[in-house]
Design a protein around this motif. Structure first.
Motif, mmCIF file in Angstrom:
data_model
loop_
_atom_site.group_PDB
_atom_site.id
_atom_site.type_symbol
_atom_site.label_atom_id
_atom_site.label_comp_id
_atom_site.label_asym_id
_atom_site.label_seq_id
_atom_site.Cartn_x
_atom_site.Cartn_y
_atom_site.Cartn_z
ATOM 1 N N SER A 101 -0.564 -2.861 5.489
ATOM 2 C CA SER A 101 -1.485 -1.802 5.067
ATOM 3 C C SER A 101 -1.081 -1.240 3.710
ATOM 4 N N ALA A 102 0.222 -1.066 3.487
ATOM 5 C CA ALA A 102 0.702 -0.560 2.201
ATOM 6 C C ALA A 102 0.392 -1.540 1.079
ATOM 7 N N ILE A 103 0.543 -2.824 1.363
ATOM 8 C CA ILE A 103 0.223 -3.856 0.368
ATOM 9 C C ILE A 103 -1.267 -3.826 0.043
ATOM 10 N N ARG A 104 -2.096 -3.763 1.066
ATOM 11 C CA ARG A 104 -3.551 -3.750 0.847
ATOM 12 C C ARG A 104 -3.958 -2.542 0.008
ATOM 13 N N SER A 105 -3.398 -1.379 0.303
ATOM 14 C CA SER A 105 -3.722 -0.169 -0.457
ATOM 15 C C SER A 105 -3.267 -0.289 -1.903
ATOM 16 N N ALA A 106 -2.082 -0.856 -2.117
ATOM 17 C CA ALA A 106 -1.569 -1.028 -3.477
ATOM 18 C C ALA A 106 -2.441 -1.977 -4.278
ATOM 19 N N LEU A 107 -2.873 -3.058 -3.651
ATOM 20 C CA LEU A 107 -3.731 -4.012 -4.352
ATOM 21 C C LEU A 107 -5.073 -3.379 -4.702
ATOM 22 N N GLN A 108 -5.606 -2.584 -3.798
ATOM 23 C CA GLN A 108 -6.902 -1.951 -4.046
ATOM 24 C C GLN A 108 -6.827 -0.883 -5.136
ATOM 25 N N SER A 109 -5.707 -0.182 -5.195
ATOM 26 C CA SER A 109 -5.560 0.874 -6.192
ATOM 27 C C SER A 109 -5.042 0.360 -7.525
ATOM 28 N N GLY A 110 -4.366 -0.792 -7.495
ATOM 29 C CA GLY A 110 -3.732 -1.306 -8.701
ATOM 30 C C GLY A 110 -2.454 -0.576 -9.050
ATOM 31 N N SER A 111 -1.950 0.223 -8.122
ATOM 32 C CA SER A 111 -0.702 0.956 -8.322
ATOM 33 C C SER A 111 0.369 0.304 -7.455
ATOM 34 N N PHE A 112 1.304 -0.404 -8.097
ATOM 35 C CA PHE A 112 2.238 -1.257 -7.357
ATOM 36 C C PHE A 112 3.606 -0.619 -7.121
ATOM 37 N N SER A 113 3.867 0.506 -7.779
ATOM 38 C CA SER A 113 5.164 1.160 -7.674
ATOM 39 C C SER A 113 5.439 1.607 -6.244
ATOM 40 N N GLY A 114 6.664 1.339 -5.789
ATOM 41 C CA GLY A 114 7.057 1.755 -4.456
ATOM 42 C C GLY A 114 6.683 0.782 -3.355
ATOM 43 N N VAL A 115 5.836 -0.169 -3.674
ATOM 44 C CA VAL A 115 5.412 -1.165 -2.685
ATOM 45 C C VAL A 115 5.977 -2.541 -3.038
ATOM 46 N N PHE A 116 6.031 -2.839 -4.327
ATOM 47 C CA PHE A 116 6.529 -4.123 -4.802
ATOM 48 C C PHE A 116 7.730 -3.928 -5.721
ATOM 49 N N THR A 117 8.568 -4.944 -5.798
ATOM 50 C CA THR A 117 9.661 -4.918 -6.767
ATOM 51 C C THR A 117 9.081 -5.002 -8.178
ATOM 52 N N ASP A 118 9.918 -4.734 -9.177
ATOM 53 C CA ASP A 118 9.461 -4.844 -10.564
ATOM 54 C C ASP A 118 8.956 -6.253 -10.858
ATOM 55 N N ALA A 119 9.679 -7.262 -10.401
ATOM 56 C CA ALA A 119 9.285 -8.651 -10.653
ATOM 57 C C ALA A 119 7.939 -8.956 -10.011
ATOM 58 N N GLU A 120 7.745 -8.502 -8.773
ATOM 59 C CA GLU A 120 6.476 -8.735 -8.075
ATOM 60 C C GLU A 120 5.333 -8.018 -8.772
ATOM 61 N N ALA A 121 5.576 -6.789 -9.224
ATOM 62 C CA ALA A 121 4.531 -6.030 -9.919
ATOM 63 C C ALA A 121 4.120 -6.730 -11.216
#
Length: 202
Positions: A101-121
């Motif tokens: 759910s956190a991943i889906r929300s991050a992808l929808q918002s385009g805000s990756f901080s706190g959900v993905f590592t720097d490399a993943e972002a």
């Protein structure tokens, strides 16, 4: 689907053999594969690319993140079919509803901080640029350089590139032919990464 297709029960010869390779439970064949039925050779090419890019043991990028890239590219392309299929597959891989759910929300918002590592972002930003503005060479090179600085090796950068490129192809196949999820079983994949010739969906 806006073009005709040959259902599993009516297939024979090479097409039937391919259907038997890609089918899931109860002889179910995903609609994205059914869309190729009038030209089985293109189905074979599609499945080979999909299996090798996303489900091969030689990849070193975690499969859950490759699926995440696919969901994000599909979202950017407004391809609900691939978002639904691959987010379901991602949830099966993670076995963690809150994380999914956190991943889906991050992808929808385009805000990756706190959900993905720097490399993943950075990889996700690369996916965004390559999908929406592939002519932006400076921005793409900047993302590649940033991935490398973040510890992503060149082979993994290639893996990211190939998954992003594959999903742009798959999205356009689906969107361009009006393929829907009607009758599909969501979340199945040819997940036997140790055997690249095993295309069965489970």
């Amino acid at each position: 689907m806006w073009i005709s297709h040959i259902p599993y029960a009516e297939a024979n010869g090479r097409l039937k053999a391919l259907y038997d390779r890609v089918k899931g439970p109860d002889d179910n064949v995903d609609n994205i594969m059914l869309a190729h039925s009038l030209r089985p050779h293109s189905m074979e090419g599609h499945m080979a690319l999909y299996k090798y890019v996303l489900h091969h043991a030689a990849n070193t990028t975690p499969k859950w993140f490759l699926e995440t890239l696919g969901v994000y590219v599909s979202q950017l392309n407004d391809c609900a079919y691939c978002v639904d299929h691959h987010f379901s597959g991602l949830k099966r891989l993670l076995k963690d509803e809150a994380r999914a759910s956190a991943i889906r929300s991050a992808l929808q918002s385009g805000s990756f901080s706190g959900v993905f590592t720097d490399a993943e972002a950075i990889a996700l930003r690369y996916a965004d640029v390559l999908t929406r503005t592939p002519q932006a060479q400076d921005a793409l090179k900047s993302c590649v350089d940033a991935m490398r600085r973040a510890g992503v090796d060149d082979g993994q950068i290639l893996e990211v590139n190939q998954v992003v490129s594959y999903f742009n192809y798959a999205n356009r196949t689906v969107v361009g032919l009006g393929v829907t999820t009607d009758g599909d079983i969501l979340g199945l994949s040819p997940g036997n990464s140790e055997n690249p010739d095993d295309w069965s969906h489970a």
